[in-house]
Design a protein around this motif. Structure first.
Motif, PDB file in Angstrom:
ATOM      1  N   LEU A 384      28.429  19.365  14.271  1.00 17.69           N
ATOM      2  CA  LEU A 384      29.210  20.397  14.568  1.00 17.69           C
ATOM      3  C   LEU A 384      28.800  20.806  16.091  1.00 17.69           C
ATOM      4  N   ILE A 385      30.088  20.957  16.811  1.00 21.21           N
ATOM      5  CA  ILE A 385      29.957  21.258  18.372  1.00 21.21           C
ATOM      6  C   ILE A 385      30.776  22.734  18.516  1.00 21.21           C
ATOM      7  N   SER A 386      30.371  23.588  19.173  1.00 18.81           N
ATOM      8  CA  SER A 386      31.133  24.705  19.934  1.00 18.81           C
ATOM      9  C   SER A 386      30.844  24.362  21.507  1.00 18.81           C
ATOM     10  N   ASP A 387      32.088  24.595  22.195  1.00 14.07           N
ATOM     11  CA  ASP A 387      31.869  24.128  23.683  1.00 14.07           C
ATOM     12  C   ASP A 387      33.003  24.829  24.453  1.00 14.07           C
ATOM     13  N   TYR A 388      32.721  25.150  25.492  1.00 10.39           N
ATOM     14  CA  TYR A 388      33.833  25.440  26.525  1.00 10.39           C
ATOM     15  C   TYR A 388      34.675  24.285  26.899  1.00 10.39           C
ATOM     16  N   CYS A 389      35.896  24.458  26.922  1.00 10.99           N
ATOM     17  CA  CYS A 389      36.826  23.602  27.421  1.00 10.99           C
ATOM     18  C   CYS A 389      37.751  24.080  28.278  1.00 10.99           C
ATOM     19  N   ARG A 390      38.645  23.453  28.625  1.00  9.11           N
ATOM     20  CA  ARG A 390      39.928  23.627  29.578  1.00  9.11           C
ATOM     21  C   ARG A 390      41.224  23.376  29.043  1.00  9.11           C
ATOM     22  N   SER A 391      42.315  23.941  29.714  1.00  5.53           N
ATOM     23  CA  SER A 391      43.429  23.520  29.265  1.00  5.53           C
ATOM     24  C   SER A 391      43.942  22.191  29.798  1.00  5.53           C
ATOM     25  N   SER A 392      45.036  21.780  29.414  1.00  5.22           N
ATOM     26  CA  SER A 392      45.447  20.532  29.710  1.00  5.22           C
ATOM     27  C   SER A 392      46.152  20.466  31.162  1.00  5.22           C
ATOM     28  N   GLU A 393      46.221  21.603  31.769  1.00  6.86           N
ATOM     29  CA  GLU A 393      46.840  21.630  33.026  1.00  6.86           C
ATOM     30  C   GLU A 393      45.957  21.639  33.991  1.00  6.86           C
ATOM     31  N   THR A 394      46.547  21.162  35.393  1.00  7.19           N
ATOM     32  CA  THR A 394      45.514  20.993  36.326  1.00  7.19           C
ATOM     33  C   THR A 394      45.042  22.622  36.583  1.00  7.19           C
ATOM     34  N   PRO A 395      43.533  22.595  36.751  1.00  6.21           N
ATOM     35  CA  PRO A 395      42.943  23.741  37.099  1.00  6.21           C
ATOM     36  C   PRO A 395      43.547  24.545  38.398  1.00  6.21           C
ATOM     37  N   SER A 396      43.471  25.695  38.319  1.00  7.00           N
ATOM     38  CA  SER A 396      43.533  26.470  39.517  1.00  7.00           C
ATOM     39  C   SER A 396      42.616  26.302  40.817  1.00  7.00           C
ATOM     40  N   ALA A 397      42.952  26.585  41.783  1.00  5.77           N
ATOM     41  CA  ALA A 397      41.693  26.374  42.737  1.00  5.77           C
ATOM     42  C   ALA A 397      40.387  27.134  42.384  1.00  5.77           C
ATOM     43  N   GLU A 398      40.706  28.396  41.938  1.00  4.29           N
ATOM     44  CA  GLU A 398      39.769  29.397  41.662  1.00  4.29           C
ATOM     45  C   GLU A 398      38.883  28.726  40.585  1.00  4.29           C
ATOM     46  N   PHE A 399      39.555  28.279  39.332  1.00  5.20           N
ATOM     47  CA  PHE A 399      38.815  27.800  38.278  1.00  5.20           C
ATOM     48  C   PHE A 399      38.073  26.414  38.517  1.00  5.20           C
ATOM     49  N   GLY A 400      38.707  25.732  39.379  1.00  2.79           N
ATOM     50  CA  GLY A 400      37.962  24.308  39.758  1.00  2.79           C
ATOM     51  C   GLY A 400      36.999  24.713  40.307  1.00  2.79           C
ATOM     52  N   GLU A 401      36.809  25.741  41.457  1.00  3.93           N
ATOM     53  CA  GLU A 401      35.504  25.977  42.070  1.00  3.93           C
ATOM     54  C   GLU A 401      34.548  26.457  41.073  1.00  3.93           C
ATOM     55  N   TYR A 402      34.881  27.210  40.104  1.00  4.82           N
ATOM     56  CA  TYR A 402      34.007  27.678  39.101  1.00  4.82           C
ATOM     57  C   TYR A 402      33.502  26.460  38.387  1.00  4.82           C
ATOM     58  N   ILE A 403      34.032  25.668  38.174  1.00  3.80           N
ATOM     59  CA  ILE A 403      33.574  24.381  37.337  1.00  3.80           C
ATOM     60  C   ILE A 403      32.804  23.551  38.141  1.00  3.80           C
ATOM     61  N   LYS A 404      33.331  23.457  39.536  1.00  2.46           N
ATOM     62  CA  LYS A 404      32.390  22.814  40.584  1.00  2.46           C
ATOM     63  C   LYS A 404      31.005  23.526  40.679  1.00  2.46           C
ATOM     64  N   LYS A 405      30.858  24.683  40.907  1.00  2.00           N
ATOM     65  CA  LYS A 405      29.810  25.441  41.396  1.00  2.00           C
ATOM     66  C   LYS A 405      28.714  25.469  40.025  1.00  2.00           C
ATOM     67  N   ARG A 406      29.285  25.393  38.772  1.00  2.00           N
ATOM     68  CA  ARG A 406      28.329  25.332  37.673  1.00  2.00           C
ATOM     69  C   ARG A 406      27.882  23.959  37.286  1.00  2.00           C
ATOM     70  N   GLY A 407      28.662  23.052  37.658  1.00  5.87           N
ATOM     71  CA  GLY A 407      28.373  21.597  37.464  1.00  5.87           C
ATOM     72  C   GLY A 407      28.947  21.398  36.050  1.00  5.87           C
ATOM     73  N   TYR A 408      29.863  21.973  35.801  1.00  3.83           N
ATOM     74  CA  TYR A 408      30.533  21.660  34.191  1.00  3.83           C
ATOM     75  C   TYR A 408      31.182  20.486  34.229  1.00  3.83           C
ATOM     76  N   ASP A 409      31.466  19.769  32.961  1.00  2.00           N
ATOM     77  CA  ASP A 409      32.327  18.748  32.900  1.00  2.00           C
ATOM     78  C   ASP A 409      33.269  19.294  31.494  1.00  2.00           C
ATOM     79  N   LEU A 410      34.454  19.820  32.074  1.00  2.00           N
ATOM     80  CA  LEU A 410      35.268  20.305  30.993  1.00  2.00           C
ATOM     81  C   LEU A 410      36.534  19.496  30.545  1.00  2.00           C
ATOM     82  N   HIS A 411      36.851  19.534  29.304  1.00  2.00           N
ATOM     83  CA  HIS A 411      37.739  18.781  28.746  1.00  2.00           C
ATOM     84  C   HIS A 411      38.753  19.736  27.918  1.00  2.00           C
ATOM     85  N   ASP A 412      40.179  19.141  27.664  1.00  2.84           N
ATOM     86  CA  ASP A 412      40.896  20.114  26.666  1.00  2.84           C
ATOM     87  C   ASP A 412      40.377  19.674  25.330  1.00  2.84           C
ATOM     88  N   VAL A 413      40.683  20.389  24.559  1.00  2.00           N
ATOM     89  CA  VAL A 413      40.429  20.119  23.089  1.00  2.00           C
ATOM     90  C   VAL A 413      40.858  18.866  22.436  1.00  2.00           C
TER      91      VAL A 413
END
Length: 493
Positions: A384-413
């Motif tokens: 069982l895993i719960s996890d942060y994910c992202r939409s299948s769309e290309t992320p906005s510049a702001e969301f992309g910067e957030y992911i990069k800053k946190r060092g996250y690796d996010l995928h769509d469900v």
């Protein structure tokens, strides 16, 4: 060397204490426990299995006692120096293990300034129940000396009783220092040494964990061991340092716990924990691995409600320190370890369940981790895993910067589900739980805002502002559909 280097009341008290408990030179007397023989059968192999390779190397065993570990170390090491400060004890050790010609038996006090080894001469320093018989100052001084004695790349292993005593032996008085584990972690982490050439060295934490034999037999998490390695001070320890100095500083963890509820640092606290654990069909006696266990709330819940044995691992030293403190007095079968799940190795078919809450977003190579999960699970085992994910769309510049800053690796469900199927899992259920995530976030935010004055009183205005801004930002990203929250259930047939 004669055992004549004792100075101050602390050393006299400790020496008298061990003279009193060294009349019967048995394993029961040394371990101060009537069930020592049975415990020894389980915990000695466990401790030895945790040691880094020392084959053909030089090992210093401090507080060697009657030699429970001396003979075992001698079987592989090139040379062992077995040291204890009670003369009849070290003589008993020599009587038992003297046939090993690579062992030198030494009666000496570790606090004595006369005790010296050549700089950089030792590959491994091993001690089992020693530092708790030293004062704080004696511990700090000994750590500094040990770092000098070690070769670069060499290791220190030590194990201590923390919080309270474990053994049931009756004692007229007990001068043992049952410290919090964070004390030892701090002293070793902050120790630095400089050689004659001006090179600077420090200790890097390789691992920290409960002794499983005590969790299994006594439901006791207070037996804790550490492994440290001597490294160049400029050696980069990357992500763990980031976690403990930035994202999961002690104060930050306590703030998160205030939001999520006692024992929790993941979305929804006990509410989502009860819901998700309810999907696992846990049975008494099963073994559960919690990857990214945080401060242990979910582990305590599973162990107490379902009588399962939980192994909680987390890369954050601070998280595990809090988890160990929260475990005190609970008497449940939960053991904790500072460990990197991408480097950890368990035997195949080790666990009935693997559980992970909002952690794997940090892992870059998810396919490799999921393949490990598949191997570690028993046939019929559940994930069982719960996890942060992202939409299948290309992320906005702001969301992309957030992911990069946190060092996250996010995928769509959908992609996340496919990675689990590719790892070998036959049955995979993937649910987009973003609406639930938004509802929980809003409740948590409302609670913090309703309790603003108390929150600021316990922490600070800055802490309050950071939490509120962080939760509002998560709500905005999730409401826009960019940030998603996934729940994944998989089974190994």
């Amino acid at each position: 060397m004669a055992a004549n280097g004792f100075v101050g009341d602390e050393r006299k008290v400790q020496k008298n204490y061990w003279i009193e408990h060294s009349v019967d030179l048995t394993v029961e007397a040394m371990m101060l426990d009537s069930k020592a023989a049975d415990l020894d059968k389980e915990e000695r192999p466990e401790v030895l299995s945790l040691l880094p390779s020392y084959e053909g190397k030089c090992v210093l065993e401090l507080g060697a006692g009657i030699g429970r570990f001396t003979g075992e170390l001698a079987k592989k090491a090139g040379h062992v120096i077995a040291l204890d400060f009670i003369e009849n004890v070290i003589k008993k050790n020599e009587k038992i293990n003297g046939h090993y010609k690579n062992v030198k038996f030494l009666c000496a006090d570790v606090t004595s300034p006369d005790l010296e080894f050549s700089e950089g001469s030792l590959d491994l320093i091993f001690s089992n129940w020693l530092l708790m018989y030293l004062s704080d100052k004696e511990v700090e001084n000994l750590v500094e000396r040990m770092v000098k004695w070690l070769k670069v790349g060499g290791y220190i292993f030590f194990r201590e009783s923390c919080f309270h005593q474990s053994g049931d032996c009756k004692r007229k008085n007990n001068p043992t220092h049952y410290r919090e584990p964070r004390y030892y972690t701090k002293v070793f982490k902050e120790c630095h040494a400089t050689d004659d050439s001006g090179n600077s060295f420090e200790l890097s934490l390789v691992g920290c964990k409960c002794i499983g034999a005590y969790v299994k037999n006594k439901k006791n998490q207070n037996q804790i061991c550490w492994i440290w390695q001597k490294v160049d001070s400029d050696n980069d320890r990357g992500f763990q340092r980031f976690l403990d100095s930035v994202q999961y500083k002690s104060n930050s963890i306590l703030r998160y716990e205030r939001v999520f509820g006692q024992g929790f640092v993941s979305t929804g606290g006990i509410e989502t924990t009860k819901e998700f654990v309810g999907k696992l069909d846990l049975k008494a006696g099963q073994r559960v691995l919690d990857v990214g266990c945080g401060i242990g709330g979910g582990d305590f819940y599973m162990a107490e409600e379902f009588d399962v044995h939980v192994v909680g691992i987390d890369l954050s030293i601070n998280m595990i320190s809090f988890a160990l403190e929260r475990a005190t007095g609970l008497k449940c079968a939960v053991e904790f370890e500072v460990a990197d799940c991408t480097k950890k190795i368990y035997p195949d078919n080790s666990f009935d369940v693997i559980y992970s809450r909002d952690t794997i977003l940090h892992i870059q190579d998810k396919p490799a981790l999921f393949r490990s999960f598949y191997k570690w699970l028993k046939p019929g085992g559940r994930l069982l895993i719960s996890d942060y994910c992202r939409s299948s769309e290309t992320p906005s510049a702001e969301f992309g910067e957030y992911i990069k800053k946190r060092g996250y690796d996010l995928h769509d469900v959908k992609s996340y589900k496919q990675m689990l199927k590719d790892a070998g899992f036959d049955v995979v259920v993937a649910e987009d739980r973003t609406n639930q995530f938004i509802q929980v976030l809003q409740r948590e935010l409302n609670k913090v805002e309703d309790e603003k004055d108390a929150f600021i009183s316990d922490f600070s205005q800055e802490d309050y502002d950071e939490i509120v801004e962080g939760w509002k930002a998560k709500l905005m990203r999730s409401s826009s559909g960019e940030q998603r929250w996934g729940l994944f259930l998989a089974k190994k047939n």
